[in-house]
Each structure stands twice: as structure tokens, then as C-alpha cells.
Write a protein that holds these residues in place. Structure first.
Motif, PDB file in Angstrom:
ATOM      1  N   UNK A 112      75.979 -89.272 -27.696  1.00 56.21           N
ATOM      2  CA  UNK A 112      74.718 -88.661 -27.277  1.00 56.21           C
ATOM      3  C   UNK A 112      73.550 -89.504 -27.779  1.00 56.21           C
ATOM      4  N   UNK A 113      73.657 -89.979 -29.005  1.00 54.07           N
ATOM      5  CA  UNK A 113      72.644 -90.885 -29.557  1.00 54.07           C
ATOM      6  C   UNK A 113      73.032 -92.304 -29.131  1.00 54.07           C
ATOM      7  N   UNK A 141      69.959 -92.002 -48.690  1.00 57.25           N
ATOM      8  CA  UNK A 141      70.840 -90.849 -48.458  1.00 57.25           C
ATOM      9  C   UNK A 141      71.644 -91.055 -47.181  1.00 57.25           C
ATOM     10  N   UNK A 142      72.896 -90.667 -47.233  1.00 59.29           N
ATOM     11  CA  UNK A 142      73.778 -90.702 -46.061  1.00 59.29           C
ATOM     12  C   UNK A 142      74.150 -89.270 -45.705  1.00 59.29           C
ATOM     13  N   UNK A 143      74.015 -88.922 -44.434  1.00 59.52           N
ATOM     14  CA  UNK A 143      74.317 -87.563 -43.974  1.00 59.52           C
ATOM     15  C   UNK A 143      75.494 -87.617 -43.024  1.00 59.52           C
ATOM     16  N   UNK A 144      76.492 -86.806 -43.315  1.00 64.01           N
ATOM     17  CA  UNK A 144      77.697 -86.742 -42.487  1.00 64.01           C
ATOM     18  C   UNK A 144      77.468 -85.727 -41.373  1.00 64.01           C
ATOM     19  N   UNK A 145      77.360 -86.214 -40.140  1.00 66.25           N
ATOM     20  CA  UNK A 145      77.063 -85.348 -38.994  1.00 66.25           C
ATOM     21  C   UNK A 145      78.157 -85.466 -37.941  1.00 66.25           C
ATOM     22  N   UNK A 146      79.399 -85.372 -38.372  1.00 61.06           N
ATOM     23  CA  UNK A 146      80.534 -85.460 -37.449  1.00 61.06           C
ATOM     24  C   UNK A 146      80.733 -84.136 -36.725  1.00 61.06           C
ATOM     25  N   UNK A 147      81.091 -84.223 -35.455  1.00 58.16           N
ATOM     26  CA  UNK A 147      81.365 -83.012 -34.678  1.00 58.16           C
ATOM     27  C   UNK A 147      82.720 -82.429 -35.064  1.00 58.16           C
ATOM     28  N   UNK A 148      83.635 -83.278 -35.407  1.00 57.51           N
ATOM     29  CA  UNK A 148      84.983 -82.856 -35.792  1.00 57.51           C
ATOM     30  C   UNK A 148      85.443 -83.706 -36.976  1.00 57.51           C
ATOM     31  N   UNK A 197      76.811 -87.613 -32.214  1.00 58.81           N
ATOM     32  CA  UNK A 197      76.940 -86.519 -31.252  1.00 58.81           C
ATOM     33  C   UNK A 197      75.765 -85.560 -31.300  1.00 58.81           C
ATOM     34  N   UNK A 198      76.053 -84.314 -31.009  1.00 59.84           N
ATOM     35  CA  UNK A 198      75.007 -83.296 -30.934  1.00 59.84           C
ATOM     36  C   UNK A 198      74.342 -83.066 -32.288  1.00 59.84           C
ATOM     37  N   UNK A 199      75.112 -83.069 -33.353  1.00 58.42           N
ATOM     38  CA  UNK A 199      74.535 -82.864 -34.680  1.00 58.42           C
ATOM     39  C   UNK A 199      73.589 -84.006 -35.051  1.00 58.42           C
ATOM     40  N   UNK A 200      73.986 -85.217 -34.755  1.00 55.37           N
ATOM     41  CA  UNK A 200      73.120 -86.364 -35.022  1.00 55.37           C
ATOM     42  C   UNK A 200      71.836 -86.270 -34.206  1.00 55.37           C
ATOM     43  N   UNK A 201      71.956 -85.803 -32.981  1.00 51.01           N
ATOM     44  CA  UNK A 201      70.775 -85.647 -32.136  1.00 51.01           C
ATOM     45  C   UNK A 201      69.836 -84.579 -32.700  1.00 51.01           C
ATOM     46  N   UNK A 202      70.396 -83.520 -33.292  1.00 51.86           N
ATOM     47  CA  UNK A 202      69.554 -82.497 -33.931  1.00 51.86           C
ATOM     48  C   UNK A 202      68.803 -83.079 -35.123  1.00 51.86           C
ATOM     49  N   UNK A 256      71.886 -72.824 -41.596  1.00 54.89           N
ATOM     50  CA  UNK A 256      72.097 -73.032 -40.162  1.00 54.89           C
ATOM     51  C   UNK A 256      73.365 -72.327 -39.692  1.00 54.89           C
ATOM     52  N   UNK A 257      73.197 -71.265 -38.928  1.00 55.99           N
ATOM     53  CA  UNK A 257      74.343 -70.462 -38.482  1.00 55.99           C
ATOM     54  C   UNK A 257      75.204 -71.180 -37.455  1.00 55.99           C
ATOM     55  N   UNK A 258      74.667 -72.180 -36.781  1.00 53.02           N
ATOM     56  CA  UNK A 258      75.430 -72.884 -35.759  1.00 53.02           C
ATOM     57  C   UNK A 258      76.536 -73.751 -36.349  1.00 53.02           C
ATOM     58  N   UNK A 259      76.374 -74.170 -37.603  1.00 51.22           N
ATOM     59  CA  UNK A 259      77.343 -75.106 -38.175  1.00 51.22           C
ATOM     60  C   UNK A 259      77.996 -74.611 -39.456  1.00 51.22           C
TER      61      UNK A 259
END
Length: 461
Positions: free
Chosen positions: A181-182, A205-212, A150-155, A247-250
Motif C-alpha cells: 500500500x505504501x 525509533x523503529x515501529x513494527x507495523x506488520x499486518x501479520x 501495508x494498511x498499518x504503515x499507511x495509518x 486503538x481498538x482496531x489493532x
């Protein structure tokens, strides 16, 4: 990245720094040998020159850090690196001359420094020509798999595409059904064994970028991946490490509470910081008193009004205090009320424009540091008129007042001068990183990097 005193340093920067230090030691030794041969003197044992060589190397490399030799631009641009290196070596030689005057028995001879300087220039330039194209390649980038599309992955994709990025994304896994989105993301249902998939890609490394996260957190998969030795990070922690800001957005309160940081073991660090503040502020006030007096006179001659002005700012724990600066604006600058400074601000006087660029207007603040109302390093103190609005519009703004305000800070060296709510938001992200990860090492890094900001007028307005 390597974590040093709670601060992350890219592998490429650390490798280059260690290599530079070795080359500086070699340069100092070669300078000694050349000069010894020139006058027909015996070299003598290396151990006798170890302390002078260490002083030479440490001072030159400190100057290199101060002027931004290890910044992302210098790692990518030879032209940028050359300019910074020339300034750094010149500053280092000046510092060495002072040390030679104070303790001549513990430094290289001035004639040795002449040769060592040119040898160091040649070696440092050569290593950048040889390694410049290698430092930014995938060999020094961590291989990252992103769980999310989603959006986080796109960032994360946009962040990974930057030339200075320290990681490369090798894949995206869509953990939920529906549009992504990706677009290149692989659906989780199409992967039989996620742990084996991670191993086959050579992921570090694995990064968890779930929207919910609710009902979507793949705990079983993450546990198996973690036990194979692969790092697993959540989105906010990963961004904090890669960008040097919160990051204040998340970010949310629970992350701030449970993540590493805001250490309680600061008693010794705070005492050390206070000793440093008192000692240096006393020295600065003593040395710069003639400079402050001269420019106070020039300010008076340039425009009507007092040479100094006092302004109320918000300090530690939200307590107000009066900051003193050399006046750089007209006396009627805020006749219509408090307002942010602007680029090419017409309210700034002729002398004021100069003293702002070279930060001379900040010198009287050393008095506030001596009194204990400020520190040399910390978030810049803001005016009460702005703080009340910013606390309403920006989450966690009040948390920046949990550390003593400073003359320079992490936001000042990482973010260009800005005067809007959006700029304040970005600066707050850096201030929160500083408050969360404060150590004397970070203070030292900020103080050194402030010289870069002053020399190249970065952020001055």
C-alpha cells in the motif's frame, strides 16, 4: 516524548513549559524591581521574594495549562495562542488576588502584580513569536523507521503528516513480498544489513507495523537494532503513546495483559483520590447550593416538570446507581424510549440549553461523588439500555467499568461530544487509555483541561 507519571509529554511542550516558568519568575522579579524603584525602596535580597515569585509563577502557569495554552493549536497558531494567553493571565491574576486576600504575607503586592502581568504578557508573546516556527520543525520530531508497508504503515504515514505530530517517518521497509500500500517502501531483500541501514538514516525509533506477525517477525533484526540503542515499539504501543488512546482496531487481549499499565499499586492513589473527592464535593455543594437552587427555580418556571431528574447509570464493576442532574430536557423527551442526545436537540429546553453549555446541570452530581458512587474524574457513566448494546458491538467495553465513573474524563477533554456507536467507540479508546494509565497526575491534568472545555464550550451539547 518524555514520560511523566505514566503520561507522555512532547519535548516541544515540555521545553516551552519550562521556558514559560522561567519567564514568569523573571516577570515577577522585574515587576518588583520596577515598583521598588518607583517608590524609592531598596530591592532587598532575592531569597525573601522566592516564595511569592513561585506562587505567582505556579498559579499563572496552572491557568495557562487549564485554558489550553500548550495544546497543539496554540503551538501552531499565534492568534490562538494570544487568545489563550490573555485569558490565562487574567485568570491567574484573579487567583493571585484571592491568595493575596487569604495569605498577604506570601504573595507579591498588588501593585507589583500590575507590572508583572504586563511584563509576563510581553515576554510570553515574544518567546512564541521567536520559537513558534521552530517548535513544530523536525528538530523536535523523532526520526522513525516503519517496518511494514501495508494498511498499518499507511495509518502511521497519515498520523505523521499531521502538523501536530511529534515524529517524522524517514522510511518504510516492506517485510513481505507482494504489493504494498505504501508504494515508496523499500523491500527487505534489497537491504543487506538492516541495523546499518537504521544507523545510516539516523533513526531514533523503529515501529513494527506488520499486518501479520506469523512467520514474519524479524526477531534477529529487531534484537540487533535494540542493542544499538534504538527504541523498538509495536504498532499498538506506538499509537497509544502518540494519540493518547488505545486503538481498538489493532489491540488484542494479550497486549492489554502484557503491556505496561493497570498497575496494582493503586491503593495509595485511590485513597488520595477519595479524600480529594470528599473534600471538593463537600466544598462545591456548599458553595454552589444557591446557584443550584436558583437554576432549579428557573427550570421549573421554564417548563413543566420537576427541577431535578434521576437517571440510572452503570457504575464501578457494572453496578447501577442513580445520578442526579438539573433537568435540561422536556419531561416527554424519551417517551419513545432511550436515545442519544443530538446536536441542536429539539428536546432541550431554553434554560436547559444554557445550563448544558456552562455545565451547571452537572453540579448536583457532586452528591454522587460525595456518596462514593462517582468520582470527579473517570469515564462518563452510561445508561444500562445503551451499555448492553455497546458491550456486544465494541470490544473491551466492559473494561471501562473497572474504574469509578466520573463527571469529567480523558474522553471528554479529547473528543468532541458524539452520540453514535462510532463516537462511543472513539470515546472508549480514550477511556481505556485512562483506565490503563491512571495516576493522580493524569487526574490533575484532566481537571485543569476541563476548564478549557467549559470556557470554549468544547463538547457541550
Amino acid at each position: 516524548m518524555i514520560r511523566l507519571f505514566k503520561h507522555y509529554i512532547p519535548h516541544a511542550v515540555l521545553l516551552l513549559g519550562l521556558l514559560d516558568f522561567a519567564l514568569l519568575m523573571i516577570s515577577g522579579e522585574l515587576g518588583w524591581i520596577v515598583r521598588a524603584r518607583q517608590i524609592g525602596m531598596d530591592f532587598g535580597p532575592f531569597a525573601d521574594r522566592l516564595v511569592p515569585l513561585l506562587i505567582f509563577s505556579v498559579l499563572i502557569q496552572t491557568a495557562m495549562i487549564s485554558v489550553g495554552v500548550y495544546g497543539s493549536e496554540a503551538l501552531r497558531s499565534m492568534r490562538y495562542a494570544t487568545a489563550r494567553l490573555l485569558v490565562a493571565i487574567s485568570m491567574g491574576i484573579i487567583a493571585l488576588s484571592v491568595v493575596y486576600f487569604l495569605v498577604p504575607s506570601h504573595t507579591l503586592w498588588r501593585s507589583n502584580l500590575f507590572y508583572a502581568m504586563f511584563i509576563a504578557m510581553a515576554l510570553l508573546f515574544a518567546v512564541r513569536l521567536l520559537l513558534g516556527g521552530l517548535l513544530g520543525t523536525s528538530a523536535f520530531r523523532r526520526r522513525v523507521l516503519v517496518l511494514g508497508a501495508g494498511q498499518r504503515a499507511d495509518r502511521l504515514r497519515a498520523l505523521g503528516e499531521r502538523p501536530e505530530s511529534g515524529f517524522a517517518i524517514v522510511g518504510y521497509v516492506g517485510m513481505t513480498e507482494g504489493p504494498h500500500i505504501v508504494e515508496e517502501a523499500i523491500s527487505r531483500s534489497a537491504i543487506h544489513n538492516l541495523t546499518r541501514f537504521v544507523e545510516n538514516l539516523g533513526v531514533s525509533e523503529v515501529v513494527l507495523a506488520l499486518e501479520e506477525r506469523r512467520n514474519a517477525l524479524p526477531l534477529k533484526d529487531l534484537l540487533r537494532i535494540k542493542t544499538t540503542g534504538v527504541h523498538v515499539n509495536d504498532f499498538s504501543t506506538f499509537l497509544e503513546r502518540e494519540t493518547g488512546r488505545v486503538d481498538l482496531d489493532t489491540v488484542n487481549p494479550s497486549w492489554l495483559i502484557f503491556s505496561d499499565g493497570f498497575s496494582s499499586g493503586r491503593m495509595f492513589s485511590s485513597a488520595l483520590k477519595r479524600v480529594f473527592d470528599v473534600s471538593v464535593s463537600t466544598l462545591i455543594l456548599a458553595i454552589t447550593f444557591p446557584v443550584i437552587g436558583l437554576f432549579a427555580l428557573l427550570v421549573k418556571l421554564d417548563s413543566k416538570g420537576p427541577a431535578f431528574f434521576r437517571q440510572t447509570r452503570v457504575g464501578l464493576y457494572g453496578e447501577p446507581f442513580a445520578v442526579i442532574k438539573l433537568r435540561s430536557m422536556r419531561t416527554d423527551a424519551e417517551a419513545g424510549g432511550a436515545q442519544f442526545a443530538q446536536e441542536n436537540d429539539p428536546r432541550v429546553t431554553r434554560i436547559g440549553r444554557f445550563i448544558r453549555k456552562v455545565r451547571i446541570d452537572e453540579l448536583p452530581q457532586a452528591w454522587s461523588v460525595l456518596k462514593g458512587e462517582m468520582s470527579f474524574v473517570g469515564p462518563r457513566p452510561e445508561r444500562p439500555e445503551f451499555v448492553s448494546d455497546l458491550e456486544e458491538q465494541l470490544p473491551f467495553y466492559a473494561e471501562r467499568h473497572m474504574v469509578k465513573p466520573g463527571i469529567t474524563g480523558w474522553a471528554q477533554i479529547n473528543y468532541p461530544y458524539g452520540a453514535s456507536i462510532e463516537d462511543s467507540r472513539h470515546k472508549l479508546e480514550f477511556d481505556l487509555y485512562y483506565a490503563k494509565n491512571y495516576t493522580p497526575f493524569l487526574d490533575l491534568l484532566i481537571l485543569l483541561q476541563t476548564l478549557r472545555v467549559v470556557l470554549w464550550h468544547e463538547g457541550a451539547r
